[in-house]
Scaffold this motif. Structure first.
Motif, short mmCIF file in Angstrom:
data_model
loop_
_atom_site.label_atom_id
_atom_site.label_comp_id
_atom_site.label_asym_id
_atom_site.label_seq_id
_atom_site.Cartn_x
_atom_site.Cartn_y
_atom_site.Cartn_z
N UNK A 279 14.21 6.57 41.20
CA UNK A 279 14.66 7.37 40.07
C UNK A 279 13.72 7.36 38.89
N UNK A 280 12.44 7.14 39.12
CA UNK A 280 11.47 7.07 38.03
C UNK A 280 10.47 8.21 38.07
N UNK A 281 9.32 8.02 37.41
CA UNK A 281 8.29 9.05 37.38
C UNK A 281 7.51 9.06 38.70
N UNK A 282 6.73 10.11 38.92
CA UNK A 282 5.84 10.11 40.09
C UNK A 282 4.93 8.90 40.00
N UNK A 283 4.95 8.08 41.03
CA UNK A 283 4.11 6.89 41.07
C UNK A 283 4.16 6.35 42.48
#
Ligand SMILES: *Cc1c(COP(=O)(O)O)cnc(C)c1O
Length: 430
Positions: A279-283
């Motif tokens: 559920x975070x940023x593209x990484x």
């Protein structure tokens, strides 16, 4: 004559005076703002926009990026075309802080250079104590690329034929692995691979065993695969690409592998995405053995794949926060979704709109958990609503000639905006 749209177009000066345009008026040349207003007025003349929405539409058009904020009413939680995971409030706030000068590689107490991303790494290690160390790169593909390059370039990667998968949009994992200069040593068959297949293939040329989670399809019937626990008995490092970025098991998704369990089972390295179930940023995340993570960190390719300060800030905030919008959408209470849909339908029917509440099967999306259907509710409208609602940046799903607005991924505070948009579209269409 009063319903001639041209007579309803609000005057330019009145629109320019709207509080909705105050920020734009102070940041941009007046002519630019006027041009945006003129375009919105033109849409009213063509019957495409409600006269009351001119200032809103102009303000939206004046955003400094062409990317528009979208209401995801598809019911697909990680919609690739809609940017996968939406960030939590905490992650958005962290992005803003990091956008300025920031101590990403600087220790304010000593005045010395400091390890890049140390806060995000510390957050990951406290969320996944089974990991000795962690590294954050640009995306999941980069994490696997770096791990495979550092461990197996010029050597062999042993991999099951059942795990030679295409993730989406032509992205084929075997091609990525081969691009590292490693040779693939394929073992087993599409449906069945045994530990013996791996044992027979492993030799002095083996750099790593790679186990890929076939995240976007299921093979059922006469199947068998080798568990991470069994692979970990082999004398070579096992890289497990779990894909989704679950840090710990989620009972809702029993078939999704997670980082903690994979490491406990003996994976040397786990690779995952930041913007799927985490559920975070593209990484891309690499978690695991201290020595191996250090090897990856020191590889020249690591510099080319490294995450930027915005990503590091958002990952840290995401991992430290209790819940993410992704988690909340996945775990939304069906009864609440139903009553929200009912309330909207009540208001729409009162306005004479052909709307009804229907059951709707949501999905995890993002190429994850293909067998899981998420029971929810949707507002069902005539399919002619789909295109004008997209003009308002509301994306539904068309099914059986109806436009469904599934509320699973719609933040509850946006229900009013959805209602207003549907009413506005109805006014324009009548
Ligand atoms: C999504 C996925 C990837 C690619 O991750 P990106 O973050 O999209 O680069 C790799 N492996 C698996 C198993 C995946 O599901």
């Amino acid at each position: 004559m009063t319903d001639d749209p041209r007579r309803l177009v609000p005057r330019t000066d009145d629109v320019l005076a709207s509080p909705l345009l105050t920020a734009a008026m102070s940041a941009l040349p007046r002519a630019v703002v006027k041009a945006a207003v003129a375009q919105a007025q033109d849409r009213v003349r063509r019957g495409k926009l409600d006269p009351a929405s001119v200032a809103t539409a102009a303000a939206a058009a004046l955003h400094s990026s062409s990317l528009r904020r979208v209401i995801n009413a598809t019911g697909v939680v990680l919609h690739t075309n809609l940017g996968r995971a939406p960030l939590s409030a905490a992650a958005r706030a962290a992005l803003l802080d990091a956008a300025a000068y920031t101590d990403v590689e600087f220790d304010l107490s000593t005045g010395q250079r400091a390890t890049r991303g140390r806060g995000a790494i510390a957050a990951l290690l406290s969320a996944v104590p089974a990991a000795g160390d962690a590294l954050i790169v640009n995306n999941g593909a980069a994490a696997l690329l770096l791990a495979a390059t550092a461990l197996a370039a010029g050597r062999e990667i042993v991999i099951s034929r059942g795990e030679l998968v295409e993730i989406g949009d032509g992205f084929r994992l075997p091609e990525l692995l081969v691009s590292t200069g490693a040779r693939l040593r394929e073992v087993g068959t599409t449906n069945r691979t045994s530990l013996r297949d791996y044992t027979d293939a492993i030799g002095p040329e083996t750099g790593a065993v790679v186990k890929v989670h076939p995240s976007n399809f299921q093979i059922v019937g006469y199947t068998s695969a080798v568990s991470v626990r069994e692979l970990a008995t082999l004398a070579v490092p096992v890289i497990v690409d779990i894909g989704s970025g679950l840090l710990a098991p989620d009972p809702l998704l029993p078939d999704e592998p997670d980082a903690t369990s994979s490491l406990h089972a003996g994976a040397a390295l786990v690779t995952a995405s930041g913007d799927k179930l985490l559920g975070g940023p593209q990484a891309g995340l690499v978690l695991g053995d201290v020595g191996l993570v250090q090897r990856l960190r020191q590889h020249p390719l690591a510099r080319a794949l490294r995450a930027d300060k915005l990503t590091l800030a958002a990952i840290e905030a995401t991992v430290r926060a209790a819940n993410t919008p992704t988690y909340d959408s996945l775990h939304a209470d069906p009864a609440v979704l139903h009553s929200r849909a009912e309330q909207l339908v009540l208001a729409l029917v009162a306005a004479g709109i052909d709307a009804r509440t229907v059951g709707s099967a949501g999905a995890v999306g993002g190429g994850g958990a293909p067998g899981v259907e998420l029971a929810g509710s949707a507002v069902s409208l005539p399919s002619s609503y789909a295109a004008p609602l997209r003009d308002e940046a509301i994306v539904g799903r068309t099914l059986h000639d109806r436009c469904l607005l599934d509320l699973r991924c719609v933040p509850i505070e946006s229900d009013e905006a959805v209602l207003a948009a549907v009413l506005a579209v109805a006014t324009c269409m009548s």
